[in-house]
Design a protein around this motif. Structure first.
Motif, short mmCIF file in Angstrom:
data_model
loop_
_atom_site.label_atom_id
_atom_site.label_comp_id
_atom_site.label_asym_id
_atom_site.label_seq_id
_atom_site.Cartn_x
_atom_site.Cartn_y
_atom_site.Cartn_z
N ASP A 260 13.07 31.23 -7.16
CA ASP A 260 11.42 31.45 -6.76
C ASP A 260 11.49 32.81 -6.65
OD1 ASP A 260 10.51 28.74 -7.00
OD2 ASP A 260 12.01 28.30 -5.16
N LEU A 261 12.42 33.73 -6.08
CA LEU A 261 12.42 35.21 -5.80
C LEU A 261 13.60 35.79 -5.77
CD1 LEU A 261 11.13 37.72 -4.06
CD2 LEU A 261 11.96 36.68 -1.99
N VAL A 262 13.58 37.08 -6.38
CA VAL A 262 14.84 37.78 -6.49
C VAL A 262 14.81 39.04 -5.57
CG1 VAL A 262 16.04 39.50 -8.23
CG2 VAL A 262 15.19 37.21 -8.91
N VAL A 263 15.84 39.12 -4.54
CA VAL A 263 15.88 40.22 -3.77
C VAL A 263 17.09 41.21 -4.65
CG1 VAL A 263 16.97 41.14 -1.61
CG2 VAL A 263 15.53 38.95 -1.63
N MET A 264 16.45 42.33 -4.92
CA MET A 264 17.49 43.05 -5.76
C MET A 264 17.55 44.44 -5.08
SD MET A 264 18.43 43.85 -8.99
CE MET A 264 17.67 42.41 -9.80
N ASP A 265 18.93 45.23 -4.83
CA ASP A 265 19.33 46.06 -4.51
C ASP A 265 19.10 47.19 -5.62
OD1 ASP A 265 20.53 48.08 -3.13
OD2 ASP A 265 22.68 47.75 -3.58
N ILE A 266 18.90 48.48 -5.47
CA ILE A 266 18.28 49.32 -6.33
C ILE A 266 19.87 50.27 -6.84
CG2 ILE A 266 17.06 51.31 -7.08
CD1 ILE A 266 15.52 48.62 -6.95
N VAL B 71 25.32 49.39 -12.95
CA VAL B 71 23.90 49.02 -13.52
C VAL B 71 22.99 49.46 -12.29
CG1 VAL B 71 23.79 46.64 -12.51
CG2 VAL B 71 22.41 47.41 -14.44
N ASN B 72 21.84 49.83 -12.81
CA ASN B 72 20.72 50.18 -11.79
C ASN B 72 19.73 48.97 -11.55
OD1 ASN B 72 17.96 51.26 -11.10
ND2 ASN B 72 19.02 53.29 -11.58
N GLY B 73 19.13 48.58 -10.35
CA GLY B 73 18.52 47.76 -10.13
C GLY B 73 17.01 47.81 -10.71
N VAL B 74 16.51 49.30 -10.97
CA VAL B 74 15.31 49.35 -11.52
C VAL B 74 15.48 48.90 -12.92
CG1 VAL B 74 13.63 51.24 -12.67
CG2 VAL B 74 14.47 51.14 -10.36
N ASP B 75 16.58 49.10 -13.66
CA ASP B 75 16.77 48.65 -15.02
C ASP B 75 16.95 47.06 -15.20
OD1 ASP B 75 16.86 51.26 -16.19
OD2 ASP B 75 19.12 51.22 -15.89
N LEU B 76 17.50 46.44 -14.04
CA LEU B 76 17.19 45.21 -14.24
C LEU B 76 16.17 44.37 -13.69
CD1 LEU B 76 20.79 44.43 -12.03
CD2 LEU B 76 20.37 43.87 -14.35
N ILE B 77 15.21 45.01 -13.01
CA ILE B 77 14.01 44.78 -12.86
C ILE B 77 13.34 44.57 -14.17
CG2 ILE B 77 11.81 45.06 -11.64
CD1 ILE B 77 13.52 46.10 -9.34
N ARG B 78 13.25 45.65 -14.74
CA ARG B 78 12.46 45.91 -16.08
C ARG B 78 13.10 44.83 -17.07
NH1 ARG B 78 13.47 51.91 -15.91
NH2 ARG B 78 11.33 52.55 -14.92
N GLU B 79 14.40 44.74 -17.17
CA GLU B 79 14.78 43.49 -18.23
C GLU B 79 14.32 42.24 -17.71
OE1 GLU B 79 19.28 41.85 -19.51
OE2 GLU B 79 19.17 43.89 -18.32
N MET B 80 14.54 41.86 -16.38
CA MET B 80 14.02 40.63 -15.75
C MET B 80 12.35 40.42 -16.12
SD MET B 80 15.51 39.69 -12.38
CE MET B 80 17.41 39.52 -12.10
N HIS C 35 8.21 58.27 -1.52
CA HIS C 35 6.85 57.92 -2.31
C HIS C 35 7.30 57.88 -3.69
CE1 HIS C 35 2.79 56.75 -2.74
NE2 HIS C 35 2.77 57.58 -3.55
N GLU C 36 7.78 58.82 -4.22
CA GLU C 36 8.09 58.82 -5.99
C GLU C 36 8.89 57.51 -6.07
OE1 GLU C 36 9.22 62.75 -6.22
OE2 GLU C 36 7.37 63.42 -6.00
N ASP C 37 10.11 57.35 -5.32
CA ASP C 37 10.96 56.26 -5.59
C ASP C 37 10.43 54.84 -5.56
OD1 ASP C 37 13.37 57.76 -5.45
OD2 ASP C 37 13.16 58.02 -3.25
N GLU C 38 9.33 54.81 -4.50
CA GLU C 38 8.59 53.49 -4.35
C GLU C 38 7.73 53.34 -5.79
OE1 GLU C 38 5.65 50.72 -1.72
OE2 GLU C 38 6.42 52.82 -0.90
N GLU C 39 6.99 54.39 -6.13
CA GLU C 39 6.23 54.26 -7.37
C GLU C 39 7.06 53.83 -8.47
OE1 GLU C 39 4.03 58.07 -7.80
OE2 GLU C 39 2.79 57.42 -6.34
N ARG C 40 8.22 54.54 -8.76
CA ARG C 40 8.95 54.04 -9.87
C ARG C 40 9.82 52.97 -9.90
NH1 ARG C 40 14.70 54.59 -10.12
NH2 ARG C 40 14.63 55.41 -7.90
N ILE C 41 10.12 52.18 -8.75
CA ILE C 41 10.54 50.91 -8.56
C ILE C 41 9.37 49.93 -8.62
CG2 ILE C 41 11.63 49.36 -6.91
CD1 ILE C 41 13.05 51.90 -5.68
N ARG C 42 8.25 50.14 -8.20
CA ARG C 42 7.09 49.12 -8.30
C ARG C 42 6.60 49.32 -9.74
NH1 ARG C 42 4.81 46.94 -4.01
NH2 ARG C 42 5.23 47.53 -2.08
N GLY C 43 6.67 50.40 -10.41
CA GLY C 43 6.35 50.72 -11.97
C GLY C 43 7.24 49.87 -12.75
#
Length: 120
Positions: A48-54, A59-68, A88-96
């Motif tokens: 119901d939720l994924v907790v993802m280390d970055i 593998v990079n967590g950002v890439d995994l989020i995009r894949e999911m 702030h830029e990291d948060e924008e990239r991760i949320r993006g």
């Protein structure tokens, strides 16, 4: 029925902490210590939720989020990014990439659970 949370974290101490904390709050926690297994485990576990280390090896967590988020079976599952990247830029990239929440390490246990509850 208890909500299911997939926890993707390469640091064994953090993985245990997150899973123990989730279980203490009556969630079903499924640990994944190798990010390369995250997408397949998500498909099999149906969280119901994924907790993802970055920041993880291999593998990079950002890439995994995009894949999911690009996978029809997984895209609706909220993702909470947990990272030592605090800019702030990291948060924008991760949320993006599709993360629904962003929690920085070291984590506040209360904030961690508050974010989990908010996403579920």
């Amino acid at each position: 029925m208890a909500k299911r949370v997939l926890v993707v974290e390469d640091n064994e101490l953090n993985l245990k902490l997150f899973c123990d904390l989730l279980r203490a709050h009556e969630y079903v926690a499924e640990p994944v210590s190798d990010g390369r297994e995250a997408v397949d485990r998500a498909r099999a576990f149906a969280p119901d939720l994924v907790v993802m280390d970055i920041q993880m090896p291999h593998v990079n967590g950002v890439d995994l989020i995009r894949e999911m988020k690009g996978d029809g079976a997984l895209k609706a599952i909220p993702v909470m990014a947990v990272t030592a990247y605090a800019g702030h830029e990291d948060e924008e990239r991760i949320r993006g990439a599709g993360a629904n929440a962003f929690v920085t390490k070291p984590i506040s246990l209360a904030r961690f659970i508050e974010e989990v509850r908010g996403l579920l």
